[in-house]
Design a protein around this motif. Structure first.
Motif, PDB file in Angstrom:
ATOM      1  N   SER A 140      18.143 -57.175  -3.180  1.00  0.00           N
ATOM      2  CA  SER A 140      18.000 -58.305  -4.102  1.00  0.00           C
ATOM      3  C   SER A 140      18.608 -58.001  -5.468  1.00  0.00           C
ATOM      4  O   SER A 140      18.941 -58.913  -6.218  1.00  0.00           O
ATOM      5  CB  SER A 140      16.520 -58.658  -4.293  1.00  0.00           C
ATOM      6  N   LEU A 141      18.707 -56.714  -5.781  1.00  0.00           N
ATOM      7  CA  LEU A 141      19.220 -56.328  -7.098  1.00  0.00           C
ATOM      8  C   LEU A 141      20.747 -56.398  -7.183  1.00  0.00           C
ATOM      9  O   LEU A 141      21.305 -56.377  -8.279  1.00  0.00           O
ATOM     10  CB  LEU A 141      18.744 -54.912  -7.460  1.00  0.00           C
ATOM     11  N   GLY A 142      21.433 -56.464  -6.026  1.00  0.00           N
ATOM     12  CA  GLY A 142      22.891 -56.536  -6.031  1.00  0.00           C
ATOM     13  C   GLY A 142      23.512 -55.249  -6.568  1.00  0.00           C
ATOM     14  O   GLY A 142      22.911 -54.185  -6.542  1.00  0.00           O
ATOM     15  N   GLY A 143      24.737 -55.349  -7.062  1.00  0.00           N
ATOM     16  CA  GLY A 143      25.417 -54.181  -7.628  1.00  0.00           C
ATOM     17  C   GLY A 143      25.749 -53.138  -6.579  1.00  0.00           C
ATOM     18  O   GLY A 143      26.270 -53.466  -5.514  1.00  0.00           O
ATOM     19  N   ASP A 144      25.411 -51.871  -6.848  1.00  0.00           N
ATOM     20  CA  ASP A 144      25.725 -50.773  -5.920  1.00  0.00           C
ATOM     21  C   ASP A 144      24.675 -50.773  -4.816  1.00  0.00           C
ATOM     22  O   ASP A 144      23.874 -49.840  -4.677  1.00  0.00           O
ATOM     23  CB  ASP A 144      25.739 -49.447  -6.689  1.00  0.00           C
ATOM     24  N   SER A 145      24.700 -51.848  -4.019  1.00  0.00           N
ATOM     25  CA  SER A 145      23.579 -52.134  -3.130  1.00  0.00           C
ATOM     26  C   SER A 145      23.405 -51.114  -2.015  1.00  0.00           C
ATOM     27  O   SER A 145      22.275 -50.840  -1.615  1.00  0.00           O
ATOM     28  CB  SER A 145      23.720 -53.536  -2.543  1.00  0.00           C
ATOM     29  N   ASP A 146      24.500 -50.538  -1.496  1.00  0.00           N
ATOM     30  CA  ASP A 146      24.321 -49.566  -0.410  1.00  0.00           C
ATOM     31  C   ASP A 146      23.598 -48.323  -0.922  1.00  0.00           C
ATOM     32  O   ASP A 146      22.691 -47.808  -0.274  1.00  0.00           O
ATOM     33  CB  ASP A 146      25.651 -49.195   0.269  1.00  0.00           C
ATOM     34  N   SER A 147      23.965 -47.873  -2.112  1.00  0.00           N
ATOM     35  CA  SER A 147      23.341 -46.654  -2.635  1.00  0.00           C
ATOM     36  C   SER A 147      21.911 -46.911  -3.085  1.00  0.00           C
ATOM     37  O   SER A 147      21.023 -46.087  -2.852  1.00  0.00           O
ATOM     38  CB  SER A 147      24.167 -46.099  -3.804  1.00  0.00           C
ATOM     39  N   ILE A 148      21.666 -48.057  -3.729  1.00  0.00           N
ATOM     40  CA  ILE A 148      20.291 -48.355  -4.176  1.00  0.00           C
ATOM     41  C   ILE A 148      19.385 -48.516  -2.949  1.00  0.00           C
ATOM     42  O   ILE A 148      18.281 -47.963  -2.902  1.00  0.00           O
ATOM     43  CB  ILE A 148      20.254 -49.606  -5.075  1.00  0.00           C
ATOM     44  N   ALA A 149      19.872 -49.220  -1.923  1.00  0.00           N
ATOM     45  CA  ALA A 149      19.059 -49.421  -0.713  1.00  0.00           C
ATOM     46  C   ALA A 149      18.842 -48.111   0.035  1.00  0.00           C
ATOM     47  O   ALA A 149      17.749 -47.851   0.550  1.00  0.00           O
ATOM     48  CB  ALA A 149      19.724 -50.463   0.194  1.00  0.00           C
ATOM     49  N   SER A 150      19.870 -47.284   0.081  1.00  0.00           N
ATOM     50  CA  SER A 150      19.765 -46.004   0.783  1.00  0.00           C
ATOM     51  C   SER A 150      18.750 -45.089   0.090  1.00  0.00           C
ATOM     52  O   SER A 150      17.881 -44.486   0.745  1.00  0.00           O
ATOM     53  CB  SER A 150      21.151 -45.348   0.808  1.00  0.00           C
ATOM     54  N   MET A 151      18.833 -45.021  -1.232  1.00  0.00           N
ATOM     55  CA  MET A 151      17.904 -44.141  -1.964  1.00  0.00           C
ATOM     56  C   MET A 151      16.482 -44.690  -1.914  1.00  0.00           C
ATOM     57  O   MET A 151      15.515 -43.921  -1.759  1.00  0.00           O
ATOM     58  CB  MET A 151      18.376 -43.960  -3.408  1.00  0.00           C
ATOM     59  N   ALA A 152      16.332 -46.012  -2.036  1.00  0.00           N
ATOM     60  CA  ALA A 152      14.996 -46.616  -1.966  1.00  0.00           C
ATOM     61  C   ALA A 152      14.384 -46.367  -0.592  1.00  0.00           C
ATOM     62  O   ALA A 152      13.189 -46.051  -0.468  1.00  0.00           O
ATOM     63  CB  ALA A 152      15.081 -48.116  -2.255  1.00  0.00           C
TER      64      ALA A 152
END
Ligand SMILES: [Mg+2]
Length: 318
Positions: free
Chosen positions: A262-274
């Motif tokens: 939902s935050l967009g941007g560097d979505s693969d890295s944010i989703a992967s780290m989360a």
């Protein structure tokens, strides 16, 4: 119960799978959704699995995570020379579908030309790279050195410096590793930002983690979160964003990924780290479980998980 018994092979594999599943779900959006959504995603819906190659492809985040895991296992810990050699040999920077960051590509090209890593890493950006490239691959370090907090912190930084010498690039890796480590220890998601703030050294991370805490006290929109934290590749934006996604989800892996997307941007890295943090907390993939076999290289991830788990038992626990 000794902590070793709680860090089972299944937990190790699930955390590595979480990295890959979050990465794969975020990757198709990385260049589509630069802006945050108007409202938080409630389900994956049509995002379920975009599969241009017949499976859910992962990117640099997962590829480098597997490289770090193998290097740790082969050397019984962080060995910077060995890691540099492994990145040089195994990081497929030419594959444009891996979407390596420009700084990481440049460092690896210099390594291939024979530059020592200590020289290469400062050649590309004066003062070093402050991107999240060392944080996105750090999950195996947290698993390997858990439950020794100081060892996690030290080793996360040591592996970071091989490509990311800027204090923010290094701290990004340390904070992400500690987030996984503390979550394995059962630190509650809403308490995690405060615990991490106590470990942060840079003003940027102290500020960002303080903002994460503040955001958890209200009910912000994705836009308001991005206005406060950012959603870009710099380590002090995307790592706190991932920690927020996990905390807002109260450690639920699927919800953590939905928040991150939902935050967009560097979505693969944010989703992967989360996902890595949330899976560590909940000790399984939860609502992401059905994607375990759909993700690229599921067998390879399982093989690397076994190798890493074997090394954890043999190298660090006598
Ligand atoms: Mg990526």
């Amino acid at each position: 119960m000794p902590l070793l018994e709680t860090l089972t092979r299944d937990v190790v594999e699930s955390v590595l799978m979480g990295v890959a599943v979050g990465d794969a779900l975020g990757l198709p959006l990385e260049f589509e959704w630069r802006e945050p959504l108007d409202a938080w995603l409630e389900g994956l819906g049509e995002l379920e699995c975009v599969a241009p190659r017949g499976y859910c492809a992962y990117s640099d985040d997962t590829e480098m995570t597997l490289i770090v895991a193998e290097s740790l296992a082969e050397r019984c810990g962080v060995d910077q020379e060995h890691l540099a050699e492994m990145l040089m040999a195994k990081a497929r920077i030419e594959d444009e579908l891996r979407y390596y960051g420009a700084g990481t590509i440049a460092v690896i090209k210099l390594l291939r030309k024979g530059f020592p890593w200590k020289k290469a890493v400062l050649e590309v950006y004066e003062g070093g790279n402050m991107g999240n490239g060392a944080a996105i691959r750090v999950a195996p370090v947290a698993l390997f050195y858990h439950p020794d907090t100081q060892a996690v912190w030290r080793a996360a930084g040591e592996q970071a410096i091989v490509t990311h010498a800027h204090p923010i690039g290094v701290e990004a890796a340390r904070i992400q590793a500690l987030a996984i480590h503390y979550s394995l220890s059962g630190v509650e998601p809403v308490r995690l930002p405060g615990v991490l703030m106590g470990q942060a050294k840079t003003r940027e991370f102290k500020t960002a983690l303080g903002r994460v805490e503040g955001l958890l006290g209200s009910d912000p929109t994705p836009r308001e979160v991005v206005d406060a934290l950012g959603n870009g590749a710099p380590g002090h934006e995307s790592v706190p964003a991932a920690i927020y996604a996990h905390a807002r989800a109260r450690g639920d892996p699927l919800k953590a990924v939905l928040n991150a997307l939902s935050l967009g941007g560097d979505s693969d890295s944010i989703a992967s780290m989360a996902a890595a943090i949330a899976v560590a907390y909940s000790r399984g993939l939860g609502g992401l479980e059905h994607l375990r076999d759909a993700v690229e290289g599921a067998d390879e991830i399982s093989r690397v998980a076994s190798k890493l788990y074997g090394a954890i038992r043999e190298c660090t626990r006598g």
